[in-house]
Design a protein around this motif. Sequence first.
Motif, short mmCIF file in Angstrom:
data_model
loop_
_atom_site.label_atom_id
_atom_site.label_comp_id
_atom_site.label_asym_id
_atom_site.label_seq_id
_atom_site.Cartn_x
_atom_site.Cartn_y
_atom_site.Cartn_z
N UNK A 159 0.82 -1.21 0.00
CA UNK A 159 0.00 0.00 0.00
C UNK A 159 0.85 1.25 0.00
N UNK A 160 1.97 1.24 0.71
CA UNK A 160 2.85 2.41 0.72
C UNK A 160 3.52 2.60 -0.65
N UNK A 161 3.79 1.51 -1.33
CA UNK A 161 4.39 1.60 -2.67
C UNK A 161 3.38 2.17 -3.67
N UNK A 162 2.14 1.73 -3.60
CA UNK A 162 1.11 2.21 -4.52
C UNK A 162 0.54 3.56 -4.08
N UNK A 163 0.38 3.76 -2.79
CA UNK A 163 -0.20 5.00 -2.28
C UNK A 163 -1.68 4.90 -2.02
N UNK A 164 -2.22 3.68 -2.03
CA UNK A 164 -3.65 3.46 -1.80
C UNK A 164 -3.85 2.21 -0.94
N UNK A 165 -5.01 2.13 -0.29
CA UNK A 165 -5.39 0.91 0.40
C UNK A 165 -5.73 -0.16 -0.63
N UNK A 179 1.71 9.18 -6.02
CA UNK A 179 2.32 10.51 -5.86
C UNK A 179 3.06 10.93 -7.12
N UNK A 180 3.86 10.02 -7.66
CA UNK A 180 4.72 10.36 -8.79
C UNK A 180 3.96 10.46 -10.11
N UNK A 181 2.78 9.87 -10.19
CA UNK A 181 1.99 9.96 -11.42
C UNK A 181 0.90 11.02 -11.34
N UNK A 182 0.94 11.84 -10.29
CA UNK A 182 0.05 12.99 -10.20
C UNK A 182 0.80 14.20 -10.74
N UNK A 183 0.27 14.79 -11.80
CA UNK A 183 0.93 15.89 -12.51
C UNK A 183 0.08 17.16 -12.38
N UNK A 184 0.73 18.25 -12.03
CA UNK A 184 0.04 19.54 -11.95
C UNK A 184 0.71 20.55 -12.87
N UNK A 185 -0.10 21.41 -13.43
CA UNK A 185 0.39 22.49 -14.27
C UNK A 185 -0.44 23.73 -13.98
N UNK A 186 0.23 24.82 -13.65
CA UNK A 186 -0.45 26.07 -13.30
C UNK A 186 -1.47 25.85 -12.18
N UNK A 210 5.11 11.82 -16.23
CA UNK A 210 4.88 10.71 -15.30
C UNK A 210 6.00 9.68 -15.39
N UNK A 211 6.40 9.35 -16.61
CA UNK A 211 7.45 8.36 -16.78
C UNK A 211 8.79 8.86 -16.23
N UNK A 212 9.07 10.13 -16.45
CA UNK A 212 10.30 10.69 -15.88
C UNK A 212 10.27 10.63 -14.36
N UNK A 215 12.82 9.87 -11.03
CA UNK A 215 12.48 10.29 -9.68
C UNK A 215 12.13 11.76 -9.60
N UNK A 216 11.34 12.10 -8.61
CA UNK A 216 11.00 13.50 -8.32
C UNK A 216 11.19 13.75 -6.83
N UNK A 217 12.36 14.36 -6.44
CA UNK A 217 13.52 14.71 -7.28
C UNK A 217 14.27 13.46 -7.73
N UNK A 218 15.27 13.64 -8.61
CA UNK A 218 16.01 12.47 -9.09
C UNK A 218 16.49 11.58 -7.95
N UNK A 219 16.25 10.29 -8.10
CA UNK A 219 16.58 9.31 -7.07
C UNK A 219 15.37 8.87 -6.26
#
Length: 329
Positions: free
Chosen positions: A204-210, A229-236, A274-276, A281-285
């Motif tokens: 669950x911690x790896x996915x971010x959901x129950x 977390x890492x596949x959530x993208x925000x712009x403006x 998302x792939x980056x 990583x966000x940040x790298x690593x």
Amino acid sequence: MCPMPDDIPEPQAVCHSITRSAIFLVATLKPGVESENTVRAVCADIAALVRAVGTRAPTADLSCVCGFGFDAWNTLFGAPRPACLHAFREFGDGTRRAIGTPGDILLHIRADHMDLCFELAAQLMARLGEAVSVVDEVHGFRYFDLRDMVGFVDGTENPQGREALDFALIGDQDREFAGGSYVIVQKYLHDMVAWESLPVEAQERIIGRKKLSDVELPEGVKPSSSHSSLTTIEKDGQEVKILRHNMAFGRPGAGEFGTYFIGYASSPEPIEQMLENMFVGRPPGNYDRLLDYSRAVTGGLFFVPSAPLLEALADRSPKPSADEAESAG
């Protein structure tokens, strides 16, 4: 995101609901004028083939989306080109890498019955004949209540209704290709022995959901390296969404367990971000820890023309751009 104009051309079946079965076919174009002419001719046949096969089970929601890679578009159709179409961008290195693999044509066939998918795929491949070489074929299935192979619900954050059109389809930002879409596909294989050895709480911690309820973990609990977390993208200041139609696949006898990722968007940019985030990583690593148990073995970017443009492409021959013509002169 560009708000969708009301007068966009009819899209292909990009925003159709998720079905129980799907076939994903990726093919490369064989060299030669005859091969090119054959593929262009099939562009005008796809809609009719879907109707012909689909009448055998009208409630099974048969559809087919056809897309073209960067090199294939240049070879088959030339200029003008979709503004954001380019070769698949790779991310990461070593064993954690989003790789690009050969692919000129994508066929995303889906229905609630696999026999319909199979029949349509057979009809399409018969029409394409020797003009293409299939480099990847995956038969996917809906896994229980829309779960992926690692046991979590997939596509929870998919946009719905009008929002799906706004995020998945091109509007005024590239008016000549309005009603089209970009799609990125990747085939992931999972180390299920290692994954299932983890406690559910660690998964669950790896996915971010129950895992059972699909409820997102609270911000104070969910790691910044989690998949969600890492596949959530925000712009403006606003979240940018994509439309996922992922499917599970596998061969238990061969120890193969996988997820076929397929994401549609009005631009490749949010999926590439998302792939980056995942692979670098966000940040790298701070990469997606799901990649310790999953690896991408294919990758491709395709442009999906609107339905009327797809049909019209049958009569289009490649022409050099103004710059290319000037250079040649």
